[in-house]
Design an enzyme around this catalytic site. Sequence first.
Site, PDB file in Angstrom:
ATOM      1  N   ARG A   1       0.889  -1.179   0.000  1.00 24.92           N
ATOM      2  CA  ARG A   1       0.000   0.000   0.000  1.00 24.92           C
ATOM      3  C   ARG A   1       0.912   1.210   0.000  1.00 24.92           C
ATOM      4  O   ARG A   1       1.616   1.445   0.981  1.00 24.92           O
ATOM      5  CB  ARG A   1      -0.899  -0.013   1.240  1.00 24.92           C
ATOM      6  CG  ARG A   1      -1.583   1.318   1.476  1.00 24.92           C
ATOM      7  CD  ARG A   1      -2.690   1.261   2.490  1.00 24.92           C
ATOM      8  NE  ARG A   1      -3.854   0.589   1.937  1.00 24.92           N
ATOM      9  CZ  ARG A   1      -5.071   0.626   2.481  1.00 24.92           C
ATOM     10  NH1 ARG A   1      -5.273   1.323   3.581  1.00 24.92           N
ATOM     11  NH2 ARG A   1      -6.075  -0.016   1.930  1.00 24.92           N
TER      12      ARG A   1
ATOM     13  N   HIS B   1      -7.416   0.714  -6.343  1.00 24.24           N
ATOM     14  CA  HIS B   1      -7.553  -0.177  -5.173  1.00 24.24           C
ATOM     15  C   HIS B   1      -8.219  -1.472  -5.675  1.00 24.24           C
ATOM     16  O   HIS B   1      -9.360  -1.780  -5.332  1.00 24.24           O
ATOM     17  CB  HIS B   1      -8.390   0.507  -4.101  1.00 24.24           C
ATOM     18  CG  HIS B   1      -8.308  -0.124  -2.746  1.00 24.24           C
ATOM     19  ND1 HIS B   1      -7.481  -1.197  -2.457  1.00 24.24           N
ATOM     20  CD2 HIS B   1      -8.941   0.168  -1.573  1.00 24.24           C
ATOM     21  CE1 HIS B   1      -7.625  -1.516  -1.180  1.00 24.24           C
ATOM     22  NE2 HIS B   1      -8.509  -0.718  -0.625  1.00 24.24           N
TER      23      HIS B   1
ATOM     24  N   GLN C   1      -9.960  -4.235  -3.388  1.00 23.34           N
ATOM     25  CA  GLN C   1     -11.248  -3.808  -2.822  1.00 23.34           C
ATOM     26  C   GLN C   1     -12.386  -4.130  -3.788  1.00 23.34           C
ATOM     27  O   GLN C   1     -13.444  -4.626  -3.409  1.00 23.34           O
ATOM     28  CB  GLN C   1     -11.207  -2.291  -2.552  1.00 23.34           C
ATOM     29  CG  GLN C   1     -12.532  -1.716  -2.093  1.00 23.34           C
ATOM     30  CD  GLN C   1     -12.906  -2.176  -0.698  1.00 23.34           C
ATOM     31  OE1 GLN C   1     -12.122  -2.018   0.234  1.00 23.34           O
ATOM     32  NE2 GLN C   1     -14.098  -2.748  -0.534  1.00 23.34           N
TER      33      GLN C   1
ATOM     34  N   ASP D   1     -17.411   6.928  -1.523  1.00 26.05           N
ATOM     35  CA  ASP D   1     -16.177   6.755  -0.746  1.00 26.05           C
ATOM     36  C   ASP D   1     -15.902   8.088  -0.065  1.00 26.05           C
ATOM     37  O   ASP D   1     -16.510   9.114  -0.403  1.00 26.05           O
ATOM     38  CB  ASP D   1     -15.034   6.349  -1.714  1.00 26.05           C
ATOM     39  CG  ASP D   1     -13.697   6.131  -1.012  1.00 26.05           C
ATOM     40  OD1 ASP D   1     -13.695   5.812   0.193  1.00 26.05           O
ATOM     41  OD2 ASP D   1     -12.644   6.304  -1.673  1.00 26.05           O
TER      42      ASP D   1
ATOM     43  N   CYS E   1     -16.628   1.013   0.701  1.00 29.67           N
ATOM     44  CA  CYS E   1     -15.390   0.252   0.947  1.00 29.67           C
ATOM     45  C   CYS E   1     -14.900   0.395   2.379  1.00 29.67           C
ATOM     46  O   CYS E   1     -14.105  -0.423   2.838  1.00 29.67           O
ATOM     47  CB  CYS E   1     -14.306   0.688  -0.036  1.00 29.67           C
ATOM     48  SG  CYS E   1     -13.778   2.398   0.196  1.00 29.67           S
TER      49      CYS E   1
ATOM     50  N   ARG F   1     -13.221  -9.002   1.782  1.00 24.70           N
ATOM     51  CA  ARG F   1     -11.813  -8.676   1.517  1.00 24.70           C
ATOM     52  C   ARG F   1     -10.941  -9.890   1.833  1.00 24.70           C
ATOM     53  O   ARG F   1     -10.012 -10.221   1.098  1.00 24.70           O
ATOM     54  CB  ARG F   1     -11.378  -7.479   2.390  1.00 24.70           C
ATOM     55  CG  ARG F   1     -12.043  -6.158   2.060  1.00 24.70           C
ATOM     56  CD  ARG F   1     -11.571  -5.603   0.734  1.00 24.70           C
ATOM     57  NE  ARG F   1     -10.133  -5.460   0.682  1.00 24.70           N
ATOM     58  CZ  ARG F   1      -9.440  -4.421   1.176  1.00 24.70           C
ATOM     59  NH1 ARG F   1     -10.083  -3.405   1.709  1.00 24.70           N
ATOM     60  NH2 ARG F   1      -8.121  -4.367   1.093  1.00 24.70           N
TER      61      ARG F   1
END
Length: 306
Positions: free
Chosen positions: A102, A129, A132, A223, A263, A291
């Site tokens: 990340r 991402h 996700q 988001d 998310c 996830r």
Amino acid sequence: MKHFLTLKDFTKEQLEEILHLAIQIKKETKEKIYKPYLPMQTLGMIFEKSSTRTRVSFETGIYQLGGVGLFLSANDIQLGRGEPIKDTARVISRMVDMVMIRNNSQKELEEFASHSKVPVINGLTDLFHPVQLMADYMTIMEYGLDKNLKVAYIGDGNNITHSWLMLASIMGFDLSVATPKGYEVDSKILADALNMAKKSGATIITTNDPKTAAKDATIVTSDTWVSMGQEEEKSKRIKEFEGFIVDAKLMKLASSKAKYLHCLPAYRGYEVSEEIFEKHSDIIFDEAENRLHAQKAIMVWLDQQR
Ligand code: CP
Ligand code: NVA
């Protein structure tokens, strides 16, 4: 050998293969069957940014697969003191079997991957991402919403939005993205998505009007308005995102069966109202749990490609 850096590198068939594997692995996990798909394997997990879900799901996931996760905060390894990313890649990838990163920059992630001897997984960058979105689509499948899917994304044109663009254009579903003026998606990524959509049959629409995007959607999603690293812009963004909250009024425009996905982490009163978040909390926390399962499948699948 394959990396998992952006969904664009995968065909619809490959993504479906991983998703079906994820559903199978989830079923096994629920039955407390922990098959050692990756015995003795080590997953290096480099984090330049905070995380709850990504860290816990990858670390638990590799353990359940018979391996072990190594949490490496970028601040605690020499990378944080300026060791070149390519040297970090060449060292770590001689010692571990897979790496998840990340970091702040998709470009640096790609540089790491190009010097790595082992598969590298994107755990979120400035642009994408992808892990996700695998969990999101797995959740959509589980809820039987993958037929005639029409997704409305409301808010910032960020890493999550870009990944929705990739997913829709590969899988061939309809996606409407509503962003405030000045917060539109990356034009090159949009061009790529529109190009891929020609093949898959996806309809992709971008607008500055949340109502246009939400109309008849079967999934509505948003988001945070302030992604990690944008904290200084918080007050400016809150002003400029006015009218982009997903609340009951906006959800009324969507299909009567529409579900809301997030998310996480979610900031109530900004990108979603408390009422809508709690109304859809079952699917949102299934999405979060997925996830774990989706990423286990990604790791197993990548191992099979060596
Ligand atoms: N959604 C997500 O990636 O959460 P974390 O930042 O907690 O990992
Ligand atoms: N867009 C958010 C996603 C967090 C999972 C961020 O980058 O901070």
